[in-house]
Every structure is written in C-alpha cells, then in structure tokens.
Design a protein around this motif. Structure first.
Motif, PDB file in Angstrom:
ATOM      1  N   HIS A  33      14.545  -1.621  13.874  1.00 56.40           N
ATOM      2  CA  HIS A  33      14.341  -0.357  14.587  1.00 56.40           C
ATOM      3  C   HIS A  33      13.159   0.399  13.982  1.00 56.40           C
ATOM      4  O   HIS A  33      12.311   0.945  14.724  1.00 56.40           O
ATOM      5  N   ALA A  34      13.084   0.425  12.662  1.00 53.94           N
ATOM      6  CA  ALA A  34      11.956   1.104  12.007  1.00 53.94           C
ATOM      7  C   ALA A  34      10.638   0.450  12.423  1.00 53.94           C
ATOM      8  O   ALA A  34       9.666   1.152  12.754  1.00 53.94           O
ATOM      9  N   HIS A  35      10.609  -0.875  12.426  1.00 57.24           N
ATOM     10  CA  HIS A  35       9.386  -1.593  12.818  1.00 57.24           C
ATOM     11  C   HIS A  35       9.025  -1.300  14.275  1.00 57.24           C
ATOM     12  O   HIS A  35       7.862  -1.064  14.598  1.00 57.24           O
ATOM     13  N   ASP A  41      -0.285   2.804  13.807  1.00 59.68           N
ATOM     14  CA  ASP A  41      -1.171   3.169  12.702  1.00 59.68           C
ATOM     15  C   ASP A  41      -0.403   3.475  11.424  1.00 59.68           C
ATOM     16  O   ASP A  41      -0.961   3.419  10.333  1.00 59.68           O
ATOM     17  N   GLN A  42       0.882   3.777  11.524  1.00 55.86           N
ATOM     18  CA  GLN A  42       1.725   3.984  10.344  1.00 55.86           C
ATOM     19  C   GLN A  42       2.419   2.688   9.918  1.00 55.86           C
ATOM     20  O   GLN A  42       2.641   2.452   8.742  1.00 55.86           O
ATOM     21  N   GLY A  44       1.364  -0.455  10.326  1.00 57.25           N
ATOM     22  CA  GLY A  44       0.494  -1.505   9.806  1.00 57.25           C
ATOM     23  C   GLY A  44       0.876  -2.838  10.433  1.00 57.25           C
ATOM     24  O   GLY A  44       1.328  -2.907  11.574  1.00 57.25           O
ATOM     25  N   THR A  45       0.744  -3.910   9.681  1.00 56.47           N
ATOM     26  CA  THR A  45       1.001  -5.245  10.218  1.00 56.47           C
ATOM     27  C   THR A  45       2.491  -5.556  10.324  1.00 56.47           C
ATOM     28  O   THR A  45       2.888  -6.424  11.095  1.00 56.47           O
ATOM     29  N   ILE A  46       3.279  -4.854   9.534  1.00 56.85           N
ATOM     30  CA  ILE A  46       4.737  -5.002   9.552  1.00 56.85           C
ATOM     31  C   ILE A  46       5.328  -3.787   8.837  1.00 56.85           C
ATOM     32  O   ILE A  46       4.824  -3.375   7.786  1.00 56.85           O
ATOM     33  N   ALA A  47       6.372  -3.212   9.400  1.00 58.09           N
ATOM     34  CA  ALA A  47       6.965  -2.016   8.797  1.00 58.09           C
ATOM     35  C   ALA A  47       7.487  -2.332   7.395  1.00 58.09           C
ATOM     36  O   ALA A  47       8.038  -3.413   7.153  1.00 58.09           O
ATOM     37  N   PRO A  48       7.334  -1.400   6.460  1.00 56.57           N
ATOM     38  CA  PRO A  48       7.791  -1.637   5.089  1.00 56.57           C
ATOM     39  C   PRO A  48       9.261  -2.041   4.986  1.00 56.57           C
ATOM     40  O   PRO A  48       9.611  -2.917   4.183  1.00 56.57           O
ATOM     41  N   ALA A  49      10.121  -1.442   5.796  1.00 58.17           N
ATOM     42  CA  ALA A  49      11.552  -1.780   5.725  1.00 58.17           C
ATOM     43  C   ALA A  49      11.799  -3.227   6.121  1.00 58.17           C
ATOM     44  O   ALA A  49      12.644  -3.911   5.535  1.00 58.17           O
TER      45      ALA A  49
END
Length: 185
Positions: A33-35, A41-42, A44-49
């Motif tokens: 869901h976060a991804h 632009d926040q 990036g290539t893959i969400a940090p979570a």
C-alpha cells in the motif's frame, strides 16, 4: 512439530489460514500500500517499506505501481530488474529474479498451489513451490508463471502465456500452456 510457516518454507502442505501467516501477509499489504500510494517522486524506484520487506533487492531495481506480493520476504531481485505496473508475486516460496530481467504489465508469479481435495482445500491447505527467473529474461504482459518453474537466462515468455513447466535458456515460449515457438527471422 513444525509450525505453518516452517511447513511453508520446507515445501510441505501447510494451512494458509494460520494467524501468524495472516499477520505476515498483512505486513506485506501495508508495504505494498505504501508503494502503491506514494507519489512517484517520493517513492523513487521502490518504496522504502517494500524494499525493507523483500529478502534481497538490488539498489537498481524498479517496481512500477501498483504492485502486490503475498509476503515479500521470499522475493529476491537482482540488479536492473524491472516490474511493470500491476505485477503480482504470490511468494509463498522463494521467487528469484535475475539481473536485467523485465516483467511486462500484469505479470503474475504464483508459488502457492491449493490442495486438489475440496475438503482439504477449504481448510486452507496449500503447498509452496519456488519460481526462478534467470538473467536477461523478458516476460510479456499478462503472462502467468506457476510455482516450481525455472526460466533460463535470456528466455522470452510471450504476452498472456501460462508457463507450467521449465523454460530452457534462450528459448521463446507462448500460449496456454506455454510451448516453444520458432524464432522469427
């Protein structure tokens, strides 16, 4: 006696209705869901979570949104891997994707296989089979790769194909079930 997660990891029959497995799937839902909802632009290539959830992910991996996975910890992505929008990875077993492999939109990787006996199936019994995609593989949009399948380096899977068996390196397959086709030229 092994718990359901241990059975899943060992490739034995297990119950997907187990509360521990459900909690792990919920962790994956939250990361997906976060991804899927972060501005690009926040994200990036893959969400940090999602990056933190995966078993291993090279810094050059790119996952378009939306993306879905079952657990995440069984996903291993090598350098330059690209997953287009709408990909689903049901990673009840390890899913290893080699360097520079590209998945088209809505590609589905299904490690989970449910029991054939309806009485056992309703109890949530399933078995997990790994999927391995070599390096430089191209999977066309809408293709489905079933558990237990290995696709060799440089192979191509045509759009919409259903891959039920291993594909040798450098081979092109298409259709349902996927079969080798002659190269153009």
């Amino acid at each position: 006696m092994a718990n359901e997660r241990e059975k899943m990891a060992a490739g034995d029959w297990y119950s997907c209705l187990d509360p521990v497995l459900d909690a792990l799937r919920n962790n994956a839902r939250i990361a997906c869901h976060a991804h899927n909802t972060m501005p690009p632009d926040q994200r990036g290539t893959i969400a940090p979570a999602l990056r933190a959830l995966f078993g291993a992910v090279h810094e050059t991996v790119f996952l378009e949104a939306p993306f879905h996975c079952a657990y995440g910890f069984n996903v291993f992505l090598d350098k330059g891997v690209y997953l287009n929008a709408g990909c689903t990875v049901l990673d009840t077993a390890p899913v290893r994707i080699g360097a520079r492999t590209m998945l088209g939109p809505s590609v589905q990787l299904y490690c989970a296989d449910h029991h054939r006996d309806p009485t056992l199936r309703v109890q949530g019994l399933e078995i997990a089979r790994p999927i391995t995609l070599g390096s430089d593989v191209w999977i066309g949009g809408g293709a489905i790769i079933l558990g237990g399948v290995t696709i060799g380096d440089g192979a191509i899977v045509g759009a919409g194909a259903v891959v039920t068996r291993d594909v040798a390196a450098g081979i092109t397959v298409a259709g349902n079930p996927a079969r080798a086709i002659k190269p153009r030229g």
